[in-house]
Each structure stands twice: as structure tokens, then as C-alpha cells.
Design an enzyme around this catalytic site. Structure first.
Site, PDB file in Angstrom:
ATOM      1  N   SER A 110       0.798  -1.237   0.000  1.00 49.29           N
ATOM      2  CA  SER A 110       0.000   0.000   0.000  1.00 49.29           C
ATOM      3  C   SER A 110       0.822   1.276   0.000  1.00 49.29           C
ATOM      4  CB  SER A 110      -0.953   0.007   1.191  1.00 49.29           C
ATOM      5  OG  SER A 110      -1.990  -0.894   0.943  1.00 49.29           O
TER       6      SER A 110
ATOM      7  N   LYS B 164       0.146   3.416  -2.940  1.00 45.41           N
ATOM      8  CA  LYS B 164      -1.118   4.133  -3.170  1.00 45.41           C
ATOM      9  C   LYS B 164      -0.964   5.647  -3.314  1.00 45.41           C
ATOM     10  CE  LYS B 164      -3.941   0.631  -0.802  1.00 45.41           C
ATOM     11  NZ  LYS B 164      -4.548   0.313   0.510  1.00 45.41           N
TER      12      LYS B 164
ATOM     13  N   TYR C 141      -3.646  -3.273 -10.190  1.00 46.37           N
ATOM     14  CA  TYR C 141      -3.495  -2.982  -8.760  1.00 46.37           C
ATOM     15  C   TYR C 141      -2.546  -3.981  -8.085  1.00 46.37           C
ATOM     16  CZ  TYR C 141      -4.689  -2.658  -3.809  1.00 46.37           C
ATOM     17  OH  TYR C 141      -4.614  -2.546  -2.443  1.00 46.37           O
TER      18      TYR C 141
ATOM     19  N   TYR D 270      -4.856   4.379   7.713  1.00 46.60           N
ATOM     20  CA  TYR D 270      -6.137   3.669   7.890  1.00 46.60           C
ATOM     21  C   TYR D 270      -6.851   4.123   9.158  1.00 46.60           C
ATOM     22  CZ  TYR D 270      -3.869   0.640   4.447  1.00 46.60           C
ATOM     23  OH  TYR D 270      -3.224   0.162   3.347  1.00 46.60           O
TER      24      TYR D 270
ATOM     25  N   VAL E 266       1.444  -3.491   3.995  1.00 45.34           N
ATOM     26  CA  VAL E 266       1.459  -4.740   4.759  1.00 45.34           C
ATOM     27  C   VAL E 266       2.729  -5.577   4.586  1.00 45.34           C
ATOM     28  CG1 VAL E 266      -1.037  -5.052   5.037  1.00 45.34           C
ATOM     29  CG2 VAL E 266       0.103  -5.930   2.987  1.00 45.34           C
TER      30      VAL E 266
END
Ligand code: GLU
Length: 450
Positions: free
Chosen positions: A67, A70, A192, A244, A262
Site C-alpha cells: 500500500s 497508493k 493494482y 487507515y 502490509v
């Protein structure tokens, strides 16, 4: 590296020693390849705005971005489509939910933000294929420019997530069923998963974070990867949504725009200061590296890096507020002195931004040029003026001129580009640039009525 700069590496080493023993947390195992990571691995890197690199641990060993990709794909989407168009498809509100939650706006199905999976899938889908390059190649090229070197995909991690990524696929179909997915979910997920499997080192991540902190210009290569406003927009979303459901607590305690992944990667950007990165794969329940969080928290506290902790360095801009009779001069006769008393003088130094420009204008008013009739602004010790400060200073000086104050600037470096047409104005009222303060004072004094 020079002995002095080793002190910065020492600070990283100290954090490494302090937190290497933390054994809390779990490896991510929902992507099977990630469960093979070395639990003791711990790496830290920092890159300054001048491109100076500092690291500890094996900062050249690669891992996958997950991530952490992103914000950079979001930056690409914003550069290509603009904030308004991207905002039609992806919101920018903290979700308060886990990375893989169904964080979709009830009425529209629009994902809450581009940092959670739902929003990132849409962001990825927004990068259009062009005749020259499929969407993924554009992402690869952009993220490579952020890193300052060519990146590639870890095919094993990609395959591992492609086999097990049903929850993300389900999210993509759900988003399309609600409306806001402009392409086929299968194609979007392929891209992705590949973007998440991009291979980087800790130093690469620090360069990427530093590029965002440096207004979109990579401090190692000098290449503008995204425009400055885009870098600021991405940092804003990282600050509010990057961690998050732990984003609020992170901003409160660490106080830096950040993004976790992660695999154990974690970045933080200190705007106009540095890019930070860490890798350590044991994760807390919010999917954040346990050692990374501890190290960034300690570093922020120790070095005073919290965004909201911004002690103003007062008094460093304005170095002189006086009238010209107090300055040494070759012309010391009584007539000259009387005139020089009526020339207000303010001197400034350093780099001027909006805050500094406000101080300079306030100091000019304190020197009472409206009463004395003339003002000199001495910018000889100024090293730079940013566009906002220049506009504010021009406007403030323009008002003095309009108010009948004979105004001159000692500005041999030409930092303060004059108002258009200033040179054509009446000789008695024009805002004049001079190479020396003495010339500026003499010009002001000579034009004053007795
Ligand atoms: N590839 C991962 C996923 O989509 C990334 C999640 C993360 O790094 O937080 O599940």
C-alpha cells in the site's frame, strides 16, 4: 560520508538499536509470499531536500511496496486528471476503517479515500491506457521517477496476491455495481496487484517520500515528477487517511503525513524537510510496522518534527528599523542630516516567505514612512524571495508609493522584480531599485521637499 554528517546516521542507528528488540506483531500472511519475510529485518533511511542519503540496516535490500504505492498512484491520477475529476470518483475523507473495508459512500458508492484499498483500486483504474503505454506502464514509469531509478515487479509476490486476492476482487465488483469504477474490474485488479508487488528498497522509499516533501521534485535526480500542488494534495490525504483506522492517532502522536504497507514498508514526509522510510515486517492490528511506528514516533519527538509543532524563529528576518540619519554616511552636513532623518530604513535578511514578508511590511510601517515621506528597503542580505512573498512585498511597497512615499529598494541581486511599468512612472514616485543602500537613501533624500 564526512565525519560530521555521520551524526545523522548515528541518530538512525540509535533508533535501530533501541527498537530492534521489539518482537510484537505478526507477519502479513493473507498474501502467502509476505509470510516468508524475515521477522527480524529492520531498516531505516532518511533523505534530505538536498538529496543527502542516510540509512541503517540493509537499506538496499528489496521488498514489495504494497500500500505504500497508493499515494504515488494517486499523485499520478491527480497529475493526469486534476483534483476535481479524481474527486468525482474517490473522496478524501478518513474512513476510520481497516485497509480492506467496504468504505463506500452510501449514496454514490464512491470510496472514502485513495489510501484504503477500495479507493486505491479506483485510483489505479483511473490511469488510462494510452496508445503508447498501458496504464500499468505509466504507473511503473511514474513510481520509478519518484524513486529515481527503474523499478520492477516481484513476480512471485504478484502471483501470490493474484491467487489469493478475492476480497480485493470482490471490492472491485462491488464498487462497479455501485457505479464509480470506470473500467473492467479484472483489468483494474491486475494493475493494482502489480503495483502492490513493485519492488523497492528502503532508500527508494525514502527518495519517494522526499520527492513528495520536496514539492514533487526528486531531490536525487532533480526531475519534477509531479507538480507542486499535486505533491501538497497527496501529503494532505496521507496526513488524514494514510494510516487507515490509526490515522488520527498517528497525526496526533507522530504528526507527519505517512503511508504504511502490509509488507512492512512505511514512509513519512516532513514537508520541505526530508523523506523517511523504514522496513520491518512485523505488523500491528492496523497493518503498520511495529518497529517502524515506534522508530518514527521517537524520531518525531526527539527532533521536533510534528507538523503542528512549529516554533517561529522570530526576529531573524528584520535586522534594522531606523532612519537614515542613524546610518554611517559620507554626507554629514546639517542640511543632509535633516533630510536623512526623513528617510525610514528597514533591512531584511535570509529567505523570505509570506511570514517573513509580513514582518518586513510591519517593520516598514513602524518606521513611519507616511510621516517622514521616504522609505528604503534594504534587501542586500536577502538570499531568496518566494513568489508569494514577492507579490506581498510588491503590493505593500506599491501602497507606499501610491500614498506619496518616495520609496527605494537596495536590491543588487534583483530579488524583488519591480511592478510592471514601475520604471516608466514619475521620477518622484517610482519604486526604484538600487545596488547599494547608500544610493537608495541618497535618491530618497534628494527628492524630498524642504
Ligand atoms: N496488496 C495489499 C492489499 O491490497 C496492500 C494492503 C496494504 O499494504 O495495506 O491487500
Amino acid at each position: 560520508m564526512s565525519a560530521a554528517a555521520e551524526a545523522v546516521t548515528d541518530a538512525l542507528r540509535e533508533l535501530h538499536t533501541r527498537f530492534a528488540g521489539l518482537r510484537d506483531g505478526q507477519l502479513a500472511d493473507y498474501i502467502p509470499q509476505l509470510a516468508l519475510a524475515e521477522p527480524d529485518a529492520f531498516r531505516l533511511a532518511l533523505i534530505s531536500m538536498d538529496g543527502h542519503r542516510y540509512s541503517t540496516g540493509d537499506a538496499d535490500v528489496p521488498f514489495t511496496m504494497q500500500s505504500v504505492s497508493k499515494p504515488f498512484v494517486y499523485a499520478l491520477a491527480l497529475s493526469v486528471l486534476g483534483l476535481d475529476e479524481v474527486g468525482r470518483w474517490v473522496n478524501a475523507e478518513p474512513s476510520g476503517e481497516a485497509f480492506n473495508a467496504i468504505s463506500l459512500e452510501p449514496a454514490t458508492g464512491r470510496p472514502d479515500n485513495a489510501m484504503v484499498n477500495a479507493g486505491a483500486i479506483v485510483t489505479t483504474a483511473l490511469i488510462p491506457d494510452t496508445p503508447d503505454a498501458p496504464g500499468f506502464d505509466r504507473i511503473l514509469d511514474c513510481l520509478s521517477r519518484f524513486a529515481g531509478r527503474q523499478l520492477d515487479v516481484d513476480e512471485q509476490v504478484y502471483a501470490s496476491e493474484a491467487v489469493t486476492g478475492d476480497r480485493n476482487r470482490a471490492l472491485a465488483y462491488l464498487i462497479r455495481s455501485a457505479g464509480p469504477l470506470p473500467v473492467d474490474p479484472v483489468a483494474a485488479m491486475e494493475t493494482y496487484f502489480r503495483q502492490c508487488a513493485l519492488r523497492v528498497t528502503t532508500l527508494d522509499l525514502a527518495a519517494m517520500a522526499a520527492t513528495l516533501a520536496h514539492g514533487g521534485v526528486n531531490p536525487l535526480t532533480g526531475v519534477e515528477v509531479v507538480p507542486e500542488p499535486v505533491a501538497a494534495q497527496v501529503l494532505a490525504v496521507m496526513a488524514t487517511c494514510g494510516m487507515y483506522d490509526a490515522s488520527g492517532d498517528w497525526l496526533l502522536r507522530v504528526g507527519l503525513p505517512a503511508k504504511s504497507g502490509v509488507s512492512g514498508g512505511l514512509i513519512a514526509s516532513g514537508p520541505a524537510r526530508f523523506g523517511l522510510a523504514t522496513y520491518s515486517p512485523l505488523l500491528d492490528p492496523t497493518g503498520t510496522s511495529v518497529r517502524g511506528r515506534a522508530a518514527f514516533g521517537a524520531l518525531s519527538e526527539r527532533l521536533g518534527l510534528h507538523l503542528m509543532h512549529n516554533p517561529a524563529l522570530a526576529g531573524s528576518t528584520v535586522t534594522l528599523v531606523t532612519t537614515a540619519d542613524d546610518l554611517p554616511s559620507a554626507q554629514a552636513g546639517p542640511w543632509e542630516r535633516a533630510r536623512r532623518e526623513r528617510v525610514a530604513v528597514v533591512a531584511a535578511q535570509g529567505a523570505l516567505d509570506f511570514t517573513a514578508a509580513e514582518r518586513v511590511l510591519y517593520a516598514l510601517d513602524e518606521a513611519r514612512p507616511q510621516e517622514t515621506g521616504a522609505a528604503v528597503l534594504d534587501l542586500r542580505q536577502v538570499t531568496d524571495i518566494d513568489p508569494v512573498a514577492r507579490a506581498v512585498l510588491q503590493s505593500g511597497l506599491g501602497r507606499l508609493v501610491e500614498g506619496g512615499v518616495r520609496t527605494a529598494v537596495a536590491d543588487p541581486a534583483g530579488h524583488l522584480v519591480l511592478l510592471p511599468g514601475a520604471g516608466e512612472q514619475d521620477e518622484r514616485t517610482a519604486l526604484r531599485p538600487f545596488d547599494s543602500r547608500e544610493e537608495a537613501v541618497a535618491w530618497c533624500a534628494s527628492g524630498l521637499a524642504d
